[in-house]
Design an enzyme around this catalytic site. Structure first.
Site, PDB file in Angstrom:
ATOM      1  N   SER A  94       0.833  -1.203   0.000  1.00 56.96           N
ATOM      2  CA  SER A  94       0.000   0.000   0.000  1.00 56.96           C
ATOM      3  C   SER A  94       0.872   1.259   0.000  1.00 56.96           C
ATOM      4  O   SER A  94       1.681   1.446  -0.894  1.00 56.96           O
ATOM      5  CB  SER A  94      -0.958  -0.052   1.195  1.00 56.96           C
ATOM      6  OG  SER A  94      -1.995   0.888   1.068  1.00 56.96           O
ATOM      7  N   HIS A 110      -7.874  -5.409  -0.544  1.00 57.61           N
ATOM      8  CA  HIS A 110      -6.656  -4.609  -0.441  1.00 57.61           C
ATOM      9  C   HIS A 110      -5.473  -5.363   0.161  1.00 57.61           C
ATOM     10  O   HIS A 110      -4.349  -5.244  -0.329  1.00 57.61           O
ATOM     11  CB  HIS A 110      -6.930  -3.351   0.384  1.00 57.61           C
ATOM     12  CG  HIS A 110      -5.773  -2.415   0.459  1.00 57.61           C
ATOM     13  ND1 HIS A 110      -5.159  -1.909  -0.672  1.00 57.61           N
ATOM     14  CD2 HIS A 110      -5.094  -1.902   1.522  1.00 57.61           C
ATOM     15  CE1 HIS A 110      -4.163  -1.112  -0.305  1.00 57.61           C
ATOM     16  NE2 HIS A 110      -4.104  -1.097   1.013  1.00 57.61           N
ATOM     17  N   ASP A 149      -9.943  -4.409  -5.137  1.00 56.44           N
ATOM     18  CA  ASP A 149      -9.372  -3.475  -4.158  1.00 56.44           C
ATOM     19  C   ASP A 149     -10.050  -2.116  -4.304  1.00 56.44           C
ATOM     20  O   ASP A 149      -9.893  -1.443  -5.322  1.00 56.44           O
ATOM     21  CB  ASP A 149      -7.865  -3.347  -4.396  1.00 56.44           C
ATOM     22  CG  ASP A 149      -7.150  -2.565  -3.300  1.00 56.44           C
ATOM     23  OD1 ASP A 149      -7.810  -1.799  -2.582  1.00 56.44           O
ATOM     24  OD2 ASP A 149      -5.923  -2.721  -3.188  1.00 56.44           O
TER      25      ASP A 149
END
Length: 267
Positions: free
Chosen positions: A107, A242, A212
């Site tokens: 991320s 995610h 996601d």
């Protein structure tokens, strides 16, 4: 369960809390860069899989995150976070000078990983990016608001496993408050720097969930296409949300990661 060793490492921003997992006689170093608002302790299962593949796993809590000092989730210059990461890498590499380093970023930690690779390519043997924030990110639209609303991350977007969301909500080291304007502005500047920076020479694997919602695959791809080098691999997982390392098919994802790493390191 492999218990991590916890220590403090001196870095440009001050000191960071760093967790290390190892089972002895490692053949490579896995340097983990966690995502926004979370901490390296959430990577226990990942670390155990990597250790099982003969890695020494090193995972700092970024400034303002987890057990590291600083105002929560606040940084004004992403390159400082990147240089913190490089200082941790130098420390662990000095202790294990013969081991190749694989940088694994998730991320926002994936954004830091790409920026690190752009600046320190010769120090890395491979890079793994899990749902990295690259290209464009809809969260940055909050910068246009006069006052940033208190909109915490929806835990249901993390994984199809509901326990992952429950654990996230109950974790006292996870930030559950609003985004901070200086942090968003720093992310915006970092994405621009990445887009204008060099392509990646280091072998890179990108993994992303098709479903996601936090960091949509299509948005990330606009940035990936700017930095993609000659040796670049990708896996997009149908139905994945995610946190692929916490998904219902996490064993498949880690298997793909370890296949890539083994091929690049000839382990």
């Amino acid at each position: 369960m492999i218990e991590p060793t916890e220590r403090e490492v001196t870095v440009p921003s001050g000191t960071l809390a760093v967790r290390t997992w190892s089972a002895g006689n490692p053949r490579w170093i896995a340097l983990l860069s966690h995502g926004y608002g979370e901490h390296s302790g959430r990577y226990q299962w990942v670390a155990e899989q990597l250790v099982g593949a003969q890695a020494l796993v090193c995972a700092p809590d970024h400034v303002g995150h987890g057990k590291s000092p600083g105002e929560r989730v606040l940084f004004s210059d992403a390159d400082t976070v990147v240089e913190d990461l490089e200082a941790v890498r130098r420390t662990i590499s000095a202790e294990h000078p013969d081991l190749p380093v694989v940088l694994i970023g998730h991320s926002l930690g994936g954004m830091f990983a790409v920026r690190h690779a752009q600046k320190h390519q010769d120090s890395l043997s491979a890079v793994v990016l899990s749902a990295p924030v690259l290209g464009t990110w809809h969260v940055l639209d909050l910068l246009e608001a006069e006052e940033i609303p208190d909109t915490p991350i929806d835990p249901s977007t993390l994984s199809r496993d509901p326990q992952v969301g429950r654990d996230y909500v109950d974790d006292p080291l996870v930030w559950h408050g609003a985004f901070k304007r200086p942090t968003l502005a720093a992310i915006d500047r970092c994405l621009t720097a990445i887009n204008e920076g060099v392509t990646l020479r280091v072998p890179t694997l990108w993994v992303h969930g098709e479903d996601d919602e936090l960091v949509p695959e299509a948005d990330t791809r606009t940035g990936i296409d700017r930095v993609r080098g000659f040796e670049f691999h990708e896996h997009v997982y149908p139905g994945g949300r995610h946190e692929l390392f916490n998904e219902t098919n996490r064993a498949e994802v880690l298997g793909d990661v370890l296949t890539f790493v083994g091929r690049e390191l000839n382990t």
